[in-house]
Design an enzyme around this catalytic site. Structure first.
Site, PDB file in Angstrom:
ATOM      1  CB  CYS A   1       5.425  11.059 -15.148  1.00  0.00           C
ATOM      2  SG  CYS A   1       6.956  11.994 -15.026  1.00  0.00           S
TER       3      CYS A   1
ATOM      4  NE  ARG B   1      -3.294  -2.515  -3.315  1.00  0.00           N
ATOM      5  CZ  ARG B   1      -3.654  -3.704  -2.817  1.00  0.00           C
ATOM      6  NH1 ARG B   1      -2.760  -4.489  -2.234  1.00  0.00           N
ATOM      7  NH2 ARG B   1      -4.901  -4.107  -2.923  1.00  0.00           N
TER       8      ARG B   1
ATOM      9  CG  ASP C   1      -2.766  -6.475  -5.139  1.00  0.00           C
ATOM     10  OD1 ASP C   1      -3.677  -7.112  -4.559  1.00  0.00           O
ATOM     11  OD2 ASP C   1      -1.633  -6.338  -4.653  1.00  0.00           O
TER      12      ASP C   1
END
Length: 323
Positions: free
Chosen positions: A152, A187, A210
């Site tokens: 989503c 990440r 990250d």
């Protein structure tokens, strides 16, 4: 003629709210509901005390109510969550399932994602959907009638980038980010990594940042063209941000602030964290700033729910026709 300092100033920053993007996508949801002719039930499992998860659940319930979708929040102890998910998997009255993570964190949460039936997984986190996403496979069947589900929040960010014309609609579908450089500061397996893969598959050069390193995501070549490739680098944040057309942040920490001074003038900035990763000074550098994406994520959730229900109806009709 000498240039004045203001000649090099970035354009005035436009702040784009998620609600304005969500409004356009809701039309698609309403059309699908009208075609379906009945209201599916989305069940949300809340098994943590995270205020962001509670807010997300409340927003989901409100959006469902406003748009003709049934929503039920089920608060359960985390030790009972597995059994509750399995029960919902076999309950024909349940159209879709969402679990508000994190619950346990790490591998145990990954396990819960995999026991959620792919026929009801509105988040697109089960193995089939993740495999399809990373392999750039967009359908579940050879006839290309049943569309695969995408996670989503990554899909919400893509819809936002389309809305603000980062995607070039003149280019062929699947290559509309060609020539764009994008940095993602996150990440996670839920958002950051899937988003990097999706953007690379659409033609962008993507730097995934990250706490440990910077990875470079590109579209595959040759026989692996449909699948993105990941390259380890020795680059730092300060190496990649100044050349990025788009910077997307998702650091879940109140203490984190993105170093806006690294941005190139006129960059597009998007924040999907529940925290404000960008300070107000971002408006002095960015051309477009999207401070949050949550309301678009919820509309994508409803869109995925309806897609799952439509896929099930297609399969049921095929079974009837084969009898």
């Amino acid at each position: 003629m000498a240039t004045k300092p203001e000649d090099h100033a970035p354009p005035a920053c436009k702040v784009v709210l998620a609600s304005s993007v969500a409004e356009g996508l809701l039309g698609e949801v309403k059309t699908s509901l009208e075609r379906l002719g009945w209201a599916p039930l989305l069940v949300g499992f809340l098994a943590n005390a995270d205020p962001a998860a509670r807010m997300y659940a409340d927003w989901t319930g409100k959006t469902c109510l406003q748009n003709g979708v049934e929503f039920e929040i089920r608060e359960v102890d985390k030790d009972d969550l597995e059994e509750a998910i399995l029960a919902a998997n076999t309950d024909d009255t349940v159209g879709g399932i969402i679990v508000y993570y994190p619950v346990f964190g790490g591998g145990q949460d990954a396990y819960l994602q995999q026991i959620t039936s792919k026929e009801k997984d509105v988040e697109g986190l089960s193995h089939t959907y993740l495999f399809n996403m990373y392999q750039n496979i967009r359908f579940l069947d050879p006839e290309k009638l049943q569309k695969s589900i995408l996670p989503c929040t990554p899909l919400a960010i893509i819809k936002i980038l389309e809305h603000i014309s980062v995607y070039n609609s003149i280019l062929p579908y699947g290559n509309r980010l060609f020539g764009k450089t994008i940095t993602i500061v996150n990440r996670s397996e839920i958002v950051g990594r899937p988003l990097a893969a999706l953007l690379a598959n659409d033609g962008a050069s993507v730097y995934s940042v990250d706490i440990n390193n910077v990875q470079y995501f590109t579209r595959g070549e040759g026989i692996r063209r449909r699948q993105h490739q990941v390259h380890d680098t020795e680059l730092k944040l300060e190496d990649v941000v100044p050349k990025s057309d788009v910077v997307i942040t998702g650091v879940p920490s109140k203490g984190y602030k993105f170093p806006v001074g690294l941005l190139k003038d006129g960059a597009v900035c998007v924040n999907f964290s529940s925290e404000k990763n960008f300070g107000p000074e971002v408006k002095e550098k960015a051309s477009i700033y999207v401070p949050a994406v949550g309301k678009v994520t919820i509309v994508i959730l409803l869109r995925n729910l309806l897609r799952l229900v439509e896929n099930r109806e297609l399969r049921d009709n095929e079974k009837k026709e084969s009898l």
